[in-house]
Motif scaffolding. Structure first.
Motif, short mmCIF file in Angstrom:
data_model
loop_
_atom_site.label_atom_id
_atom_site.label_comp_id
_atom_site.label_asym_id
_atom_site.label_seq_id
_atom_site.Cartn_x
_atom_site.Cartn_y
_atom_site.Cartn_z
N ASP A 17 15.36 27.18 -21.52
CA ASP A 17 14.13 26.75 -22.22
C ASP A 17 13.81 25.26 -22.03
O ASP A 17 13.46 24.58 -22.99
N ASP A 20 9.88 21.20 -20.64
CA ASP A 20 9.34 19.90 -20.26
C ASP A 20 9.90 19.39 -18.94
O ASP A 20 9.54 18.31 -18.48
N ILE A 42 26.85 25.26 -25.15
CA ILE A 42 26.12 26.53 -25.30
C ILE A 42 25.31 26.80 -24.03
O ILE A 42 25.23 27.94 -23.55
N LEU A 45 27.49 28.31 -21.32
CA LEU A 45 27.69 29.75 -21.48
C LEU A 45 26.44 30.52 -21.06
O LEU A 45 26.51 31.54 -20.37
N GLU A 46 25.28 30.02 -21.47
CA GLU A 46 24.01 30.69 -21.16
C GLU A 46 23.77 30.69 -19.65
O GLU A 46 23.35 31.70 -19.08
N LEU A 49 25.98 33.15 -17.88
CA LEU A 49 25.45 34.51 -18.02
C LEU A 49 24.28 34.74 -17.05
O LEU A 49 24.20 35.78 -16.38
N ALA B 36 13.98 16.43 -27.58
CA ALA B 36 13.50 17.61 -26.86
C ALA B 36 14.60 18.67 -26.68
O ALA B 36 14.35 19.86 -26.78
N LEU B 37 15.85 18.21 -26.43
CA LEU B 37 16.93 19.17 -26.19
C LEU B 37 17.28 19.96 -27.45
O LEU B 37 17.81 21.06 -27.38
N ARG B 40 13.92 22.56 -28.37
CA ARG B 40 13.79 23.84 -27.66
C ARG B 40 14.56 24.95 -28.37
O ARG B 40 14.34 26.11 -28.13
N ARG B 41 15.49 24.57 -29.25
CA ARG B 41 16.29 25.59 -29.94
C ARG B 41 15.69 25.98 -31.30
O ARG B 41 16.26 26.81 -32.00
N ILE B 90 24.41 39.89 -24.37
CA ILE B 90 23.59 39.09 -25.28
C ILE B 90 23.69 37.61 -24.94
O ILE B 90 24.68 37.15 -24.37
N SER B 91 22.65 36.90 -25.31
CA SER B 91 22.55 35.48 -24.99
C SER B 91 23.44 34.64 -25.91
O SER B 91 23.35 34.74 -27.13
N PRO B 92 24.31 33.81 -25.32
CA PRO B 92 25.15 32.93 -26.15
C PRO B 92 24.31 31.99 -27.02
O PRO B 92 24.67 31.72 -28.17
N THR B 93 23.18 31.55 -26.50
CA THR B 93 22.31 30.66 -27.29
C THR B 93 21.76 31.43 -28.50
O THR B 93 21.78 30.92 -29.61
N SER B 96 24.42 31.73 -31.07
CA SER B 96 24.70 30.49 -31.80
C SER B 96 23.60 30.19 -32.82
O SER B 96 23.85 29.57 -33.85
#
Lengths: 85, 236
Positions: A17, A20, A42, A45-46, A49, B36-37, B40-41, B90-93, B96
């Motif tokens: 994601d 930007d 994180i 890991l993503e 995957l 920004a980092l 995005r979450r 499944i997505s680790p993000t 979390s």
């Protein structure tokens, strides 16, 4: 710059994601984690995957030198190339 | 039990009186300083919490925080369960960000706040659990505590009826609480009578009307207690 490196940059942007950021905004030699792009554990890991899904290449935290593999886009591309051959 | 406290400041998100366009403009301004980092979450629910909490900040961001949510990011967990059922990874993000303290963690990181932080899932008692936690911290000597309630509509898969545990709106309420000092002097007490005024998502709407409105008292009944809030209480 190799096609694989460009493809990886696109994959990083999409799977993490980073709306930007553009492909041109990522330097192949730049550090991906902490400094440089500033990604975190994180994201690692993503990204692992996403790489497994797209290239069918598995990064094994027990066997592989994860720090080296994830150091930069160039390092990641080199690892995927070697695993695919 | 009866506990006096001071409500220094409070904020609700989305705003009570703003159209969608105004709301987005204020939201963008409130979230402008989030790196920004981290941004995005932020899920829609996390943005709601951030916006309420940001408006409740005073000079210091370094305050103990208590969060309370009945369902948290249950929609995210449900999405992952659907993926697992379909045999997908499944997505680790996503994982979390699905845990109950995910939003609290993101907010502490955004503010650089290393003070203690508690996240409760209050079940039947609703709002009282978060208040008890926050008032306990004040009692232990914290000068100020930020208490944030938030919830979003329950995923359709789960049976909401006949239980009163979901509403149609995503909502967050942030309260800056202190033991003494300037602000609205209030008290919380428990009464022996019981009833069913719903769980936190339902209670939250009632409580916000109480804060805005002129009525001096609010009683919320739960299956085991009832909780009683008073405004304009004389100081101890």
């Amino acid at each position: 710059m190799s096609d694989l490196e460009n493809e990886l940059k696109q994959l990083i942007i999409e799977s993490l994601d980073l709306e930007d950021t553009s492909v041109d905004g990522i330097d192949s030699q730049e550090a991906l984690f902490n400094e440089g792009l500033g990604l975190d554990s994180i994201d690692a890991l993503e990204l692992g995957l996403a790489i497994r899904k797209k290239y069918n290449v598995r990064i094994d935290a027990e066997k592989d030198d994860v720090v080296k593999i994830f150091a930069s886009v160039a390092a990641l591309a080199e690892f995927i190339e070697s695993e695919r051959n | 039990m009866r506990q006096n406290f001071v409500l220094q400041k409070w904020a609700v998100w989305p705003p009570l009186h703003a159209d969608r366009e105004q709301e987005l403009a204020i939201q963008n301004a409130l979230l402008a300083k989030v790196p920004a980092l981290l941004k995005r979450r932020l899920t829609p629910l996390a943005k709601t919490v951030f916006c309420a909490a940001h408006q409740c900040l005073d000079d210091s961001r370094f305050v103990p925080m208590v969060f309370s949510s009945s369902h948290g990011e249950l929609a995210k967990s449900f999405g992952m369960m659907e993926r697992l059922a379909a045999g997908e990874e499944i997505s680790p993000t996503a994982f979390s960000l699905s845990v109950h303290n995910a939003i609290a963690g993101l907010l502490s990181m955004a503010w650089g706040n290393q003070q203690q932080c508690t996240v409760v899932a209050p079940g039947e008692e609703g709002l009282a659990a978060g208040f008890i936690e926050a008032l306990g911290l004040l009692q232990e000597g914290a000068g100020r505590v930020l208490l944030v309630f938030y919830d979003e509509p329950l995923v359709g898969f789960y049976p909401a009826a006949p239980f009163k545990l979901s509403t149609a709106k995503r909502c967050a309420l942030a309260l800056g609480l202190a033991k003494t000092g300037d602000g609205q002097a209030m008290a919380l007490s428990s009464l022996p009578m019981s009833g069913d005024d719903g769980e936190q998502p339902v209670q939250l709407e009632t409580f916000i009307r109480f804060l805005v409105g002129p009525q001096p008292r609010l009683t919320l009944k739960t299956p085991r207690h009832s909780w009683h809030w008073e405004k304009n209480v004389q100081a101890d």
